[in-house]
Design a protein around this motif. Structure first.
Motif, PDB file in Angstrom:
ATOM      1  N   GLN A  25      95.299 -41.536  33.160  1.00 26.00           N
ATOM      2  CA  GLN A  25      94.638 -40.258  32.887  1.00 26.00           C
ATOM      3  C   GLN A  25      94.034 -40.262  31.485  1.00 26.00           C
ATOM      4  N   ILE A  26      94.779 -40.848  30.538  1.00 26.05           N
ATOM      5  CA  ILE A  26      94.258 -40.962  29.176  1.00 26.05           C
ATOM      6  C   ILE A  26      92.990 -41.823  29.165  1.00 26.05           C
ATOM      7  N   ALA A  55      89.370 -41.219  27.781  1.00 28.22           N
ATOM      8  CA  ALA A  55      88.727 -42.219  26.929  1.00 28.22           C
ATOM      9  C   ALA A  55      87.346 -42.610  27.444  1.00 28.22           C
ATOM     10  N   GLY A  56      86.946 -42.022  28.566  1.00 28.14           N
ATOM     11  CA  GLY A  56      85.594 -42.285  29.035  1.00 28.14           C
ATOM     12  C   GLY A  56      85.413 -43.559  29.840  1.00 28.14           C
ATOM     13  N   LEU A 108      98.663 -33.406  26.324  1.00 26.85           N
ATOM     14  CA  LEU A 108      98.056 -32.093  26.114  1.00 26.85           C
ATOM     15  C   LEU A 108      97.070 -32.158  24.954  1.00 26.85           C
ATOM     16  N   GLU A 109      97.429 -32.944  23.963  1.00 28.92           N
ATOM     17  CA  GLU A 109      96.525 -33.079  22.829  1.00 28.92           C
ATOM     18  C   GLU A 109      95.237 -33.788  23.254  1.00 28.92           C
ATOM     19  N   ALA A 110      95.397 -34.858  24.017  1.00 26.94           N
ATOM     20  CA  ALA A 110      94.215 -35.593  24.487  1.00 26.94           C
ATOM     21  C   ALA A 110      93.283 -34.660  25.260  1.00 26.94           C
ATOM     22  N   PRO A 116      87.511 -35.174  31.127  1.00 30.21           N
ATOM     23  CA  PRO A 116      86.648 -34.972  32.297  1.00 30.21           C
ATOM     24  C   PRO A 116      87.497 -34.615  33.520  1.00 30.21           C
ATOM     25  N   PRO A 117      86.912 -33.942  34.498  1.00 33.19           N
ATOM     26  CA  PRO A 117      87.625 -33.774  35.770  1.00 33.19           C
ATOM     27  C   PRO A 117      87.893 -35.163  36.352  1.00 33.19           C
TER      28      PRO A 117
END
Length: 604
Positions: free
Chosen positions: A207-208, A212-213, A528-530, A536-537
RNA sequence: GGGGGCGUAGCUCAAUUGGUUAGAGCGCUGCCCUGUCACGGCAGAGGUUACGGGUUCGAGCCCCGCCGCUCCCGCCA
């Protein structure tokens, strides 16, 4: 190279060539005058012939002394076998190699179990197979499984690459996030008293990676869960782990259908029909009594709640009055069930808290049953019609709260199918694969003992949009954007569209799941911070790679598709792990043992 | 943590339900055998019946414990 060909390569076209083969002595047939030795390697086997009239005495004697599984190099000329001696069972059966030289590369002791006889070897005690795994893996059946596994892994990587996915490795030394499965802990030497955890899955990292794109991530990832083992569960196992950004559920369905089509084509040359069927969680329970239905056969659950609402049979009508349901299945042709089998079914029902298991045996034109005397004519007529009752049938009932009644009959349905299969009354073709998506799971389930809601899947699962408003007011009716992929009654994988909104994720953690804010911060603060910085969804899925390979190989145990699996107690019989460690090692890790020592090793 | 199954020769199994010296096939060792491929023939070796107790005149078999393998339940967000 020590060889010119492998052992599944030579054909009549190679006639007259001088070749060298290397491999293991698969079998030896010493006819006194002439000796036949089959050389086996990874690819197959080839017959070599040692003829004393062509060979020095010493060489011939050496060949005569060879035992099974000695490693040899044989050089000789390819020739076509004499008429009448062709072996049609093996691809190299038309030729043989007339040996002119033999090099014994290594001798082998007498084996603890045979590897050349598939009949015997497949029955050998698994304990022995695991202890001598390197011998077990020499068996062509096991080598085939590993080869198929490798081919599927490669096909998966190729497919995912074509779809624009990046394979990204994530850490195996992770942080303990005690939610869900028990974790393996790894003590930190550099940070006294602190521990890593091995990941149950790369869930949070993937998820991170979306934040991170990376947009499209996949990994053939090792996962670790410190739970009790089963035939289809190992403490370390492999997932095809996938996550994508800017997508909906439909995108995942299409992707996975494409991947599975590719895999099935590669492995079995089978063309799967897509799109796969979809079934809601409710319907799966209603019709099959399980959230991973095997739809290769019928015996579906039928509802009789209305028919028995006012019945004089109080066991049924009473359950209905309490908000429960009455359901039944027709095990076609199982009126012959033994008392032992009926007892086993009753035990299953009792395991779910039922008082017993009502049944009707339809035999000799009669309904043989302890309860049928309580049924009225209308009730009997309804049963006959809705269950299509015929001579030889066995009808089984469950009356309980909805979920329980479904699950009882779901288990019994599978049990009955097993009996019918063994009796030859139910035949399912080996090449039939019923894929389906199970969707519309409840987002939350209620834990009566702890009096709180918990995530049915995991706490990052997004609610179905139109249900999201009920999260706080009526959690029960909120469906999750979660999906499972099921084949032939096996859960192959599952995933969900995730929550990408920080506020919603915080609400789920703190208000719905009632995790204290400090704890949320401790465990998931970094996520939560990220999510604060532009998440993005996204959504994803994980497929159980070992299970998938086991299905493709037609075996029921994933141990047969893992090179070095663990036993049901989590031990490795070959390396004898886990094992004790030295006091020095423990001291380095700032650990003191409370468990009683067993065979402490010599200090290192 | 709970329940079921299994453990006898190197391997796969048997032992008439508690009764003589625990058997068979394969494998192994030796001898014989020139077209086998599950080669064949003859002979032989090989057992602390997982382990530890108990009951009995007598235990592979019954009882208790223990170890290992396996299947299932719990567990596996």
């Amino acid at each position: 190279m020590k060889r010119t060909h492998h052992c599944n390569e030579l054909r009549p076209e190679n006639l007259g060539q001088t070749v060298s083969l290397t491999g293991w002595v698969h079998s030896r047939r010493d006819l006194g005058g002439v000796i036949f030795i089959d050389i086996r390697d990874r690819e197959g086997r080839t017959q070599t012939v040692f003829d004393p009239s062509d060979l020095p005495r010493e060489l011939f004697d050496q060949a005569a002394a060879l035992r099974s599984e000695c490693v040899v190099r044989v050089t000789g000329q390819v020739r076509v076998r004499p008429a009448g001696t062709v072996n049609s069972k093996i691809p190299t059966g038309e030729i043989e190699v007339a040996a002119s030289n033999l090099e014994v590369l290594n001798i082998a002791d007498v084996l603890p179990f045979p590897v050349d006889d598939p009949e015997v070897a497949s029955k050998v005690n698994e304990e022995l197979r695991l202890k001598y795994r390197y011998l077990d893996l020499r068996r062509p059946e096991m080598a085939r499984n590993l080869r198929l596994r490798s081919k599927v892994a490669t096909a998966t990587r190729f497919f995912m690459d074509q779809q624009g996915f990046l394979e990204v490795e994530t850490p195996t030394l992770f942080k303990s996030t005690p939610e869900g499965a028990r974790e393996f802990l790894v003590p930190s030497r550099i940070n006294p008293g602190q521990f890593y955890a091995l990941p149950q899955s790369p869930q949070q990292f993937k998820q991170i990676l979306m934040v991170a794109g990376i947009e499209r991530y996949f990994q053939i990832a090792r996962c670790y869960r410190d739970e009790d083992l089963r035939a289809d569960r190992q403490p370390e196992f492999t997932q095809v782990d996938i996550e994508m950004s800017f997508i909906d559920r439909e995108d995942i369905y299409a992707l996975i259908e494409g991947l599975l089509k590719t895999v099935w084509k590669t492995a079995l040359n089978i063309d799967l029909q897509a799109p796969f069927k979809r079934i809601s969680f409710d319907e799966a329970l209603n019709r099959y009594g399980i959230d991973k239905p095997d739809t290769r056969f019928g015996m579906e659950l039928v509802d009789f709640t209305e028919e028995f609402r006012t019945s004089t049979f109080k066991v049924f009508s009473g359950t209905v009055a309490n908000g429960g349901v009455v359901k039944a299945i027709n095990a076609k042709g199982l009126a012959c069930a033994t008392q032992g089998q009926l007892d086993a079914m009753t035990e299953t029902a009792k395991g779910f808290g039922a008082k017993g298991l009502a049944f009707i045996k339809v035999e000799g034109g009669d309904w043989k049953s302890p309860i049928v005397k309580f049924f009225g004519e209308a009730e009997k007529a309804a049963l006959t019609k809705k269950l299509a009752i015929e001579e030889g049938d066995l009808i089984l009932f469950a009356a309980d709260q909805w979920l329980n009644a479904c699950e009882i009959l779901g288990k019994i349905r599978l049990y009955c199918a097993e009996i019918l299969k063994n009796q030859g009354k139910l035949v399912i073709p080996a090449n039939r694969f019923d894929f389906l998506w199970v969707i519309d799971f409840p987002l939350l389930s209620f834990d009566k003992e702890q009096n709180r809601w918990y995530s049915s899947h995991h706490p990052f699962t997004a609610p179905v949009e139109e249900d999201a408003g009920f999260l706080k007011t009526d959690p029960k009716r909120v469906r999750g954007q979660h999906y499972d992929i099921v084949v032939n009654g096996v859960e192959l994988g599952g995933g969900s569209i995730r929550i990408h909104n920080r506020e919603l994720q915080k609400t789920v953690f703190e208000e719905v799941l009632q995790i204290p804010p400090e704890e949320t911060q401790l465990r998931f603060g970094y996520m939560l911070e990220a999510f604060k910085y532009g998440a993005p969804p996204h959504g994803g899925i994980a497929l159980g790679f070992d299970r998938m390979i086991a299905i493709l190989c037609g075996t029921s145990s994933i141990r047969d598709v893992i090179a070095f699996p663990k036993t049901a107690k989590g031990t490795c019989l070959m390396t004898d792990s886990p094992s004790a460690v030295s006091p020095r090692q423990l001291r380095d890790l700032h650990i003191e043992l409370k468990a009683k020592k067993e065979n402490p090793p010599a200090a290192v």
